[in-house]
Design a protein around this motif. Structure first.
Motif, PDB file in Angstrom:
ATOM      1  N   VAL A 183       0.875  -1.188   0.000  1.00 53.56           N
ATOM      2  CA  VAL A 183       0.000   0.000   0.000  1.00 53.56           C
ATOM      3  C   VAL A 183       0.908   1.232   0.000  1.00 53.56           C
ATOM      4  O   VAL A 183       1.788   1.364   0.848  1.00 53.56           O
ATOM      5  CB  VAL A 183      -0.914   0.007   1.232  1.00 53.56           C
ATOM      6  N   GLU A 184       0.671   2.131  -0.971  1.00 55.46           N
ATOM      7  CA  GLU A 184       1.546   3.289  -1.149  1.00 55.46           C
ATOM      8  C   GLU A 184       0.761   4.589  -1.076  1.00 55.46           C
ATOM      9  O   GLU A 184      -0.438   4.623  -1.372  1.00 55.46           O
ATOM     10  CB  GLU A 184       2.257   3.200  -2.511  1.00 55.46           C
ATOM     11  N   ASP A 185       1.466   5.666  -0.699  1.00 57.36           N
ATOM     12  CA  ASP A 185       0.832   6.979  -0.695  1.00 57.36           C
ATOM     13  C   ASP A 185       1.040   7.662  -2.047  1.00 57.36           C
ATOM     14  O   ASP A 185       1.480   7.028  -3.012  1.00 57.36           O
ATOM     15  CB  ASP A 185       1.355   7.838   0.460  1.00 57.36           C
ATOM     16  N   GLU A 186       0.723   8.956  -2.117  1.00 57.61           N
ATOM     17  CA  GLU A 186       0.782   9.657  -3.401  1.00 57.61           C
ATOM     18  C   GLU A 186       2.192   9.829  -3.935  1.00 57.61           C
ATOM     19  O   GLU A 186       2.385  10.057  -5.140  1.00 57.61           O
ATOM     20  CB  GLU A 186       0.084  11.027  -3.287  1.00 57.61           C
ATOM     21  N   GLU A 187       3.206   9.711  -3.078  1.00 60.00           N
ATOM     22  CA  GLU A 187       4.595   9.794  -3.537  1.00 60.00           C
ATOM     23  C   GLU A 187       5.213   8.419  -3.696  1.00 60.00           C
ATOM     24  O   GLU A 187       6.412   8.270  -3.843  1.00 60.00           O
ATOM     25  CB  GLU A 187       5.428  10.644  -2.573  1.00 60.00           C
ATOM     26  N   LEU A 188       4.369   7.387  -3.669  1.00 55.47           N
ATOM     27  CA  LEU A 188       4.778   5.986  -3.817  1.00 55.47           C
ATOM     28  C   LEU A 188       5.648   5.505  -2.669  1.00 55.47           C
ATOM     29  O   LEU A 188       6.430   4.573  -2.826  1.00 55.47           O
ATOM     30  CB  LEU A 188       5.479   5.756  -5.169  1.00 55.47           C
ATOM     31  N   SER A 189       5.518   6.135  -1.502  1.00 47.25           N
ATOM     32  CA  SER A 189       6.186   5.642  -0.306  1.00 47.25           C
ATOM     33  C   SER A 189       5.338   4.527   0.299  1.00 47.25           C
ATOM     34  O   SER A 189       4.112   4.626   0.357  1.00 47.25           O
ATOM     35  CB  SER A 189       6.349   6.768   0.721  1.00 47.25           C
ATOM     36  N   SER A 190       5.999   3.469   0.745  1.00 45.11           N
ATOM     37  CA  SER A 190       5.286   2.315   1.285  1.00 45.11           C
ATOM     38  C   SER A 190       4.677   2.634   2.649  1.00 45.11           C
ATOM     39  O   SER A 190       5.355   3.141   3.541  1.00 45.11           O
ATOM     40  CB  SER A 190       6.247   1.127   1.412  1.00 45.11           C
ATOM     41  N   LEU A 191       3.389   2.317   2.806  1.00 44.46           N
ATOM     42  CA  LEU A 191       2.685   2.499   4.080  1.00 44.46           C
ATOM     43  C   LEU A 191       2.497   1.174   4.807  1.00 44.46           C
ATOM     44  O   LEU A 191       2.376   1.149   6.032  1.00 44.46           O
ATOM     45  CB  LEU A 191       1.318   3.139   3.852  1.00 44.46           C
ATOM     46  N   GLY A 192       2.455   0.084   4.048  1.00 42.14           N
ATOM     47  CA  GLY A 192       2.248  -1.217   4.664  1.00 42.14           C
ATOM     48  C   GLY A 192       1.957  -2.276   3.624  1.00 42.14           C
ATOM     49  O   GLY A 192       2.127  -2.052   2.418  1.00 42.14           O
ATOM     50  N   LEU A 193       1.527  -3.450   4.090  1.00 36.65           N
ATOM     51  CA  LEU A 193       1.197  -4.573   3.209  1.00 36.65           C
ATOM     52  C   LEU A 193      -0.264  -4.949   3.387  1.00 36.65           C
ATOM     53  O   LEU A 193      -0.832  -4.777   4.474  1.00 36.65           O
ATOM     54  CB  LEU A 193       2.067  -5.788   3.529  1.00 36.65           C
ATOM     55  N   ALA A 194      -0.864  -5.495   2.326  1.00 34.49           N
ATOM     56  CA  ALA A 194      -2.278  -5.870   2.406  1.00 34.49           C
ATOM     57  C   ALA A 194      -2.595  -6.988   1.417  1.00 34.49           C
ATOM     58  O   ALA A 194      -1.852  -7.225   0.459  1.00 34.49           O
ATOM     59  CB  ALA A 194      -3.167  -4.662   2.117  1.00 34.49           C
ATOM     60  N   ILE A 195      -3.702  -7.646   1.682  1.00 35.00           N
ATOM     61  CA  ILE A 195      -4.240  -8.655   0.776  1.00 35.00           C
ATOM     62  C   ILE A 195      -5.594  -8.165   0.266  1.00 35.00           C
ATOM     63  O   ILE A 195      -6.479  -7.817   1.057  1.00 35.00           O
ATOM     64  CB  ILE A 195      -4.429 -10.008   1.499  1.00 35.00           C
ATOM     65  N   PHE A 196      -5.732  -8.101  -1.055  1.00 30.21           N
ATOM     66  CA  PHE A 196      -6.991  -7.729  -1.711  1.00 30.21           C
ATOM     67  C   PHE A 196      -7.354  -8.864  -2.677  1.00 30.21           C
ATOM     68  O   PHE A 196      -6.902  -8.872  -3.829  1.00 30.21           O
ATOM     69  CB  PHE A 196      -6.843  -6.429  -2.499  1.00 30.21           C
ATOM     70  N   PRO A 197      -8.135  -9.847  -2.239  1.00 27.84           N
ATOM     71  CA  PRO A 197      -8.419 -11.003  -3.095  1.00 27.84           C
ATOM     72  C   PRO A 197      -9.006 -10.647  -4.458  1.00 27.84           C
ATOM     73  O   PRO A 197      -8.662 -11.273  -5.466  1.00 27.84           O
ATOM     74  CB  PRO A 197      -9.421 -11.814  -2.254  1.00 27.84           C
ATOM     75  N   ASP A 198      -9.894  -9.641  -4.521  1.00 24.04           N
ATOM     76  CA  ASP A 198     -10.474  -9.261  -5.818  1.00 24.04           C
ATOM     77  C   ASP A 198      -9.417  -8.669  -6.747  1.00 24.04           C
ATOM     78  O   ASP A 198      -9.402  -8.960  -7.950  1.00 24.04           O
ATOM     79  CB  ASP A 198     -11.604  -8.241  -5.625  1.00 24.04           C
ATOM     80  N   ILE A 199      -8.521  -7.824  -6.205  1.00 33.22           N
ATOM     81  CA  ILE A 199      -7.476  -7.227  -7.018  1.00 33.22           C
ATOM     82  C   ILE A 199      -6.495  -8.297  -7.501  1.00 33.22           C
ATOM     83  O   ILE A 199      -5.936  -8.212  -8.596  1.00 33.22           O
ATOM     84  CB  ILE A 199      -6.711  -6.146  -6.220  1.00 33.22           C
ATOM     85  N   ALA A 200      -6.303  -9.337  -6.680  1.00 31.39           N
ATOM     86  CA  ALA A 200      -5.382 -10.417  -7.043  1.00 31.39           C
ATOM     87  C   ALA A 200      -5.861 -11.187  -8.268  1.00 31.39           C
ATOM     88  O   ALA A 200      -5.081 -11.917  -8.890  1.00 31.39           O
ATOM     89  CB  ALA A 200      -5.192 -11.367  -5.862  1.00 31.39           C
TER      90      ALA A 200
END
Length: 421
Positions: A183-200
């Protein structure tokens, strides 16, 4: 079959790719196809104190957890919602103190297991029809990393979780590896990790027609070109700046497949990306191959050292053009080092060299280009070059309104920034 809960999107068997998603109606560039909440997610430790653990809102005055004093929340409601997941770490952080150091992958896997146990589901149901790597394809380094992750799970979470057997954990780790999102912000800095089954379910292409952005803990999929009914939806799993050989190598290394999209087949941008200098003596293919090897090694070895970056740029400049992607990568790293050292003039100097080639080599609606315009705009403003700064920020805004949507918090905040509010 229509993708469950998503109007206008259907799941189908994509030839040669397994499952995929396609549209059942037309979409224009900038239009939202669908959004979905994270199934499970973790905030990077580096972002604690700045972003709410529950909703990923960035704000001042966050309230800290009264027990561990390391997790921060917007309010009591966010804290209560996050407690079923935070309790996995809260006591352990108090006990271990500075020795509490599970990797982000371990933290995410622990939360996935906890959520599946909570809802009495077997972990494999999370990834129905999604791909995972072939265990036999993993090299020793990846095998050792997975074993380290499993050891971390048992060490930091065994008091709160009952784990599936060893093979099941290996399978879950491989699925998270292939289907997890940064998961990234507007400057593409990493905020964390996530699982999105639909996006996968989205397949990869180096000519993507959608882009994935984030609004808190929700992922949004927006069109970056016109998509006709019946067309498959493609996103990109990797950075598109690099030439075909590098992209294919990265896809094989991380996702265990090769891409056969139009760009990988025609290699139409490779010559532009791999520019060499026009010299009186023609540069041989061997010299180019040798310099590519040097550039790759330099990117890994000297990433954070400005002096080494500059030496590498000088060396590569004897063969490569300034717009060659290996030169661009090294200048981008040099820009980052200058920012860290608060050498803003140096950062601007490198950023200006990178900016124009980026607009040629990346797709028009690229997060990478928007991120660079943001960085440059804010740098110009810090150096009292207001008109140049506003111009750069407006260029970032034009892209962000398409890829994030005009009502996104990032877009609203950038408009306020441009107005000087």
């Amino acid at each position: 079959m229509e993708c469950e809960g998503i109007a206008g999107i259907e799941q189908f068997s994509s030839p040669g790719k397994g499952r995929g998603l396609r549209v059942s109606r037309a979409y224009e560039a900038g239009e939202l196809l669908f959004s979905c909440p994270a199934y499970s997610y973790i905030l990077s430790v580096n972002e604690r104190g700045f972003i709410c653990e529950q909703c990923f809102t960035r704000k001042k005055g966050l309230a800290k957890c009264g027990k561990c004093k390391k997790a921060f929340y917007c309010n009591v409601n966010c804290q209560k919602k996050n407690w079923p997941m935070h309790k996995l770490e809260c006591h352990a952080m108090c006990v271990y103190g500075e020795n509490w150091c599970p990797s982000e992958t371990v933290r995410l896997v622990a939360r996935i297991i906890a959520r599946l146990v909570r809802y009495k589901k077997h972990f494999i149901t999370l990834f129905v029809e999604t791909e995972s790597m072939n265990m036999e394809d993993m090299d020793n380094e990846k095998r050792e990393l997975n074993e380290a992750h499993i050891a971390g799970l048992h060490h930091f979470y065994s008091k709160h979780l009952d784990f599936p057997d060893h093979q099941a954990l290996l399978t879950l780790l491989s699925q998270v590896h292939c289907n997890g999102f940064t998961v990234e912000d507007e400057e593409l800095s990493s905020l964390g990790l996530a699982i999105f089954p639909d996006i996968a379910l989205l397949n990869h292409s180096c000519c993507p027609n959608v882009i994935v952005t984030y609004r808190g803990i929700n992922a949004e999929v927006r069109a970056v070109q016109k998509i006709s009914p019946g067309q498959e939806i493609y996103t990109s799993y990797i950075d598109l700046l690099y030439p075909t050989e590098d992209r294919i190598e990265r896809l094989r290394d991380i996702y265990y497949f090769s891409c056969d999209c139009k760009e990988c087949t025609t290699k139409s941008m490779d010559m532009e990306k791999m520019k060499v200098r026009k010299l009186s003596d023609e540069i041989s293919q061997k010299e180019i191959r040798d310099m590519v090897c040097y550039a790759r090694n330099a990117m890994e070895d000297f990433r954070r050292l400005l002096e080494m970056c500059e030496l590498s740029i000088d060396k590569m400049n004897t063969v490569f053009d300034d717009a060659n992607i290996y030169i661009l990568h090294m200048m981008y790293q040099a820009m980052g080092i200058c920012l860290f050292m608060e050498n803003y003039d140096g950062a601007v100097r490198y950023g200006e060299k990178v900016m124009k080639p980026y607009t040629v080599l990346y797709p028009a609606y690229s997060l990478n280009i928007a991120s660079m315009y943001l960085k440059m705009g804010r740098l110009y403003m810090a150096l009292d070059r207001k008109s140049t700064g506003i111009s750069a920020l407006q260029k970032a805004l034009a892209i962000m309104e398409v890829v994030h949507g005009k009502d996104h918090t990032y877009v609203t905040e950038l408009k306020q920034e441009i107005r000087g509010e």
